[in-house]
Design a protein around this motif. Structure first.
Motif, PDB file in Angstrom:
ATOM      1  N   LEU A 391       0.828  -1.210   0.000  1.00 27.81           N
ATOM      2  CA  LEU A 391       0.000   0.000   0.000  1.00 27.81           C
ATOM      3  C   LEU A 391       0.862   1.258   0.000  1.00 27.81           C
ATOM      4  O   LEU A 391       0.521   2.249  -0.656  1.00 27.81           O
ATOM      5  N   GLY A 392       1.962   1.226   0.745  1.00 31.78           N
ATOM      6  CA  GLY A 392       2.858   2.380   0.748  1.00 31.78           C
ATOM      7  C   GLY A 392       3.456   2.626  -0.620  1.00 31.78           C
ATOM      8  O   GLY A 392       3.611   3.782  -1.051  1.00 31.78           O
ATOM      9  N   LEU A 393       3.787   1.534  -1.329  1.00 27.94           N
ATOM     10  CA  LEU A 393       4.323   1.668  -2.684  1.00 27.94           C
ATOM     11  C   LEU A 393       3.287   2.284  -3.613  1.00 27.94           C
ATOM     12  O   LEU A 393       3.594   3.208  -4.382  1.00 27.94           O
ATOM     13  N   LEU A 394       2.042   1.807  -3.548  1.00 27.20           N
ATOM     14  CA  LEU A 394       0.989   2.353  -4.409  1.00 27.20           C
ATOM     15  C   LEU A 394       0.740   3.829  -4.121  1.00 27.20           C
ATOM     16  O   LEU A 394       0.662   4.654  -5.045  1.00 27.20           O
ATOM     17  N   ALA A 395       0.614   4.160  -2.820  1.00 27.55           N
ATOM     18  CA  ALA A 395       0.313   5.549  -2.460  1.00 27.55           C
ATOM     19  C   ALA A 395       1.465   6.476  -2.830  1.00 27.55           C
ATOM     20  O   ALA A 395       1.249   7.567  -3.391  1.00 27.55           O
ATOM     21  N   LEU A 459       0.114   1.977  10.586  1.00 29.15           N
ATOM     22  CA  LEU A 459       1.522   2.204  10.245  1.00 29.15           C
ATOM     23  C   LEU A 459       1.707   2.667   8.804  1.00 29.15           C
ATOM     24  O   LEU A 459       2.839   2.757   8.326  1.00 29.15           O
ATOM     25  N   LEU A 460       0.615   2.974   8.123  1.00 28.04           N
ATOM     26  CA  LEU A 460       0.704   3.413   6.737  1.00 28.04           C
ATOM     27  C   LEU A 460       1.577   4.660   6.557  1.00 28.04           C
ATOM     28  O   LEU A 460       2.298   4.750   5.551  1.00 28.04           O
ATOM     29  N   PRO A 461       1.553   5.653   7.466  1.00 25.29           N
ATOM     30  CA  PRO A 461       2.429   6.816   7.261  1.00 25.29           C
ATOM     31  C   PRO A 461       3.903   6.449   7.110  1.00 25.29           C
ATOM     32  O   PRO A 461       4.617   7.062   6.317  1.00 25.29           O
ATOM     33  N   PHE A 462       4.361   5.442   7.848  1.00 24.19           N
ATOM     34  CA  PHE A 462       5.764   5.056   7.778  1.00 24.19           C
ATOM     35  C   PHE A 462       6.074   4.365   6.443  1.00 24.19           C
ATOM     36  O   PHE A 462       7.126   4.594   5.843  1.00 24.19           O
ATOM     37  N   SER A 463       5.157   3.524   5.975  1.00 21.65           N
ATOM     38  CA  SER A 463       5.388   2.856   4.694  1.00 21.65           C
ATOM     39  C   SER A 463       5.310   3.846   3.540  1.00 21.65           C
ATOM     40  O   SER A 463       6.079   3.738   2.574  1.00 21.65           O
ATOM     41  N   VAL A 464       4.416   4.827   3.619  1.00 21.71           N
ATOM     42  CA  VAL A 464       4.324   5.841   2.561  1.00 21.71           C
ATOM     43  C   VAL A 464       5.586   6.695   2.531  1.00 21.71           C
ATOM     44  O   VAL A 464       6.126   7.013   1.463  1.00 21.71           O
ATOM     45  N   GLN A 465       6.065   7.081   3.710  1.00 21.66           N
ATOM     46  CA  GLN A 465       7.270   7.904   3.761  1.00 21.66           C
ATOM     47  C   GLN A 465       8.469   7.155   3.191  1.00 21.66           C
ATOM     48  O   GLN A 465       9.263   7.712   2.424  1.00 21.66           O
ATOM     49  N   THR A 466       8.611   5.885   3.546  1.00 25.27           N
ATOM     50  CA  THR A 466       9.708   5.084   3.007  1.00 25.27           C
ATOM     51  C   THR A 466       9.554   4.893   1.507  1.00 25.27           C
ATOM     52  O   THR A 466      10.520   5.021   0.745  1.00 25.27           O
ATOM     53  N   GLY A 467       8.326   4.584   1.081  1.00 28.02           N
ATOM     54  CA  GLY A 467       8.085   4.401  -0.342  1.00 28.02           C
ATOM     55  C   GLY A 467       8.366   5.648  -1.145  1.00 28.02           C
ATOM     56  O   GLY A 467       8.961   5.586  -2.237  1.00 28.02           O
ATOM     57  N   ARG A 468       7.981   6.798  -0.626  1.00 27.07           N
ATOM     58  CA  ARG A 468       8.225   8.051  -1.334  1.00 27.07           C
ATOM     59  C   ARG A 468       9.721   8.301  -1.501  1.00 27.07           C
ATOM     60  O   ARG A 468      10.171   8.759  -2.555  1.00 27.07           O
TER      61      ARG A 468
END
Length: 581
Positions: A391-395, A459-468
């Motif tokens: 999900l972090g990768l997609l976002a 924990l989505l904020p952390f995965s989005v930040q890493t993905g970005r």
């Protein structure tokens, strides 16, 4: 003809701007984050539950239900935030701007306390300072014959100390990054003008690092007011309530409506302070410290204070990192906390059931409940890590490649919304959201799926930040070339983006894994005997007086967390070589 042309242009615009992908990602984020919070609010506005608002805010029990816990919560938040900024700022100043000995060692150790779960530090405090006020086993210091006052063993003071020693590393990281950007020209100009060190610190360094100080204080405040484990372990035995412990208590006894109201108020308080911090920073026109001139760091010569300040820093860091681990390990081997370093036994680790010892509870290796909790916890960590990475990768891909439009802005804002929501309030929201059947979908309370969905969303904020961070390293021209050859979106993602960004994504996934396996606030309300989690099992054992089992489980969590964090750090260093310097 005109309609045909316009229709063709409209379809091209839809696909060119990634509207379909934006729609899918936005729908997922709304389902995972917005709807649970909205469902909680709507639940409290139903005719049978709306009375909970007046009970909490204006009823005859409102003082005990809300206002006393609110006072304790705000006191904890303000004191911990202040202490973290002072402590973290002091260590950051030593590492970045002085010639203190062992600067690199201090810098590394200052980042470690946040890896240790707050309930681990609380358990270690109890093993050292617990007195006989509550009954049961006493701590090591009282076992040595020292009289430990109640205010040091239980309640507000130990809660403040433990939380400050836990969160100061967060403040250190933020403030150190800001101090590293302070232009040396500013400091040298002040020195030429005859300004002393104190004047430079107060007149130059502190003003230009105000955003970092405010951000550090705001995040530490939010973390402290939402923390459940420490006030529960050190405060509840003497009836010291905070909003998080009161929320837990209300739902535990079946007063769900009141619990949800307290959870909503806790979210509003946390969000208000974060908003106020942003407003303070935005009130200044400029905090620019990086310009086209000068990039050399300016270090202050501590002279004779070098070694005393180094010793002070080491005392703080050893107290917050090394001591808790030693105490927890020793306590998991000692028959009682009063004799912490003598008569060690391996029963709490590999002992079989013995009615004459520990009420017949077997050690970890033979305890079916703990082994099941270990299996569930590892499975939960892996599932949340993979779901979060996906999900972090997609976002992050959506917002990085298709930045224009309100949908991209909405995705960015919603993906970071869980940062404003305390973990225990988020867990309560998911009970309201998926704890009961929704149409043809069954209730998920007590299932592994609920733990995975709630953990992924939180924990989505952390995965989005890493993905970005990793997506922006992959040049868009690579995907554009593949698109021109006819490769589909899924093909481009699988063949180009993911392979090139896999190390950074893996590092982010491991960090998510670490966060979920050591989290207590989120899962404490979602815990059931059929779906146990290690952190909650440790809390239950500690609450029931079996501190050695709680400490042994916590050591297992610490070992897994530290090992995974080291792997993530190595992967991140390889994917971002500049971190080596």
């Amino acid at each position: 003809m005109a309609n045909t042309v316009m229709g063709g242009q409209g379809r091209r615009m839809v696909f060119q701007q990634g509207t379909i992908l934006k729609t899918v990602v936005l729908a997922l984020l709304i389902a995972l984050i917005v709807l649970p919070l909205l469902r909680t609010v709507l639940y409290t506005l139903q005719p049978e539950t709306i009375q909970a608002w007046s009970d909490v805010l204006a009823g005859r029990l409102s003082t005990n239900l809300f206002y006393k816990p609110l006072t304790n919560t705000l006191l904890i938040g303000l004191v911990v935030a202040t202490g973290c900024v002072l402590l973290g700022g002091f260590l950051a100043w030593l590492v970045v701007m002085t010639n203190v000995p062992f600067r690199k060692t201090i810098g590394v150790m200052a980042t470690l306390p946040f890896m240790i779960p707050s309930f681990a530090a609380a358990l270690a405090w109890g093993s050292l300072f617990r007195n006989d006020r509550i009954g049961g086993q006493v701590g090591w210091l009282q076992g040595m014959g020292l009289g430990i006052p109640d205010w040091l063993a239980w309640g507000m003071v130990p809660t403040l100390i433990v939380l400050t020693l836990h969160y100061f590393s967060l403040a250190f990281t933020i403030i150190a990054a800001a101090l590293a950007t302070v232009n040396s020209d500013l400091v040298e100009a002040a020195q030429i003008a005859g300004a002393k060190g104190g004047r430079i610190l107060m007149g130059i360094i502190l003003p230009v690092t105000t955003p970092a100080l405010v951000a550090a204080g705001s995040l530490c405040f939010a973390g402290a007011v939402s923390n459940f484990a420490t006030p529960a372990l050190l405060g509840l035995p003497v009836r010291m309530q905070t909003l998080s412990t009161r929320l837990f208590g209300m739902i535990e006894v079946g007063q769900v409506g009141r619990g949800y109201v307290i959870g909503i108020l806790l979210v509003l308080i946390s969000g208000a302070f974060l908003w106020a911090g942003n407003r303070i920073v935005s009130g200044r026109r400029s905090y620019a410290t990086i310009t086209g001139k000068g990039g050399r760091a300016k270090r202050f010569d501590l002279r004779g204070a070098r070694w005393p300040l180094c010793a002070l820093a080491m005392v703080i860091l050893i107290s917050s990192t090394v001591v808790p681990v030693i105490v927890l390990t020793a306590s998991s081997l000692a028959p009682s906390a009063a004799n912490l370093f003598s008569d060690w036994t391996l029963h709490y680790w590999i002992g079989q059931s013995d009615p004459s010892f520990a009420q017949g509870i077997p050690g970890i290796a033979y305890n079916e409940d703990i082994l099941r909790a270990l299996t569930v916890t590892l499975g939960l960590g892996l599932a949340v890590a993979f779901m979060g990475m996906f999900l972090g990768l997609l976002a992050s891909y959506t917002t990085a490649r298709f930045r224009e439009g309100w949908m991209s802005a909405a995705i960015t804002q919603i993906s970071f919304l869980p940062l404003l929501v305390p973990g225990i309030a988020f867990g309560a929201a998911y009970i309201a959201y998926l704890g009961a059947p929704i149409g043809p979908f069954p209730a998920l309370y007590g299932t592994f799926a609920l733990l995975v969905i709630a953990g992924t969303a939180y924990l989505l904020p952390f995965s989005v930040q890493t993905g970005r961070a990793v997506i922006q390293q992959v040049g868009g021209e690579l995907e554009e070339s593949a698109r021109m050859t006819g490769a589909s979106f899924a093909r481009r993602l699988a063949a180009i983006t993911v392979p090139l960004a896999i190390r950074g994504l893996a590092a982010g996934g491991i960090l998510i894994f670490v966060k979920i396996i050591r989290d207590l606030s989120l899962v404490v309300l979602l815990f059931t005997p059929t779906m146990p989690v290690l952190s909650v099992v440790a809390y239950r054992y500690a609450s029931e007086g079996f501190g050695q089992f709680a400490n042994a489980i916590t050591v297992v969590i610490l070992f897994i967390s530290i090992a995974a964090t080291l792997i993530a750090s190595r992967l991140q260093t390889k994917s971002q070589p500049w971190l080596q310097n």
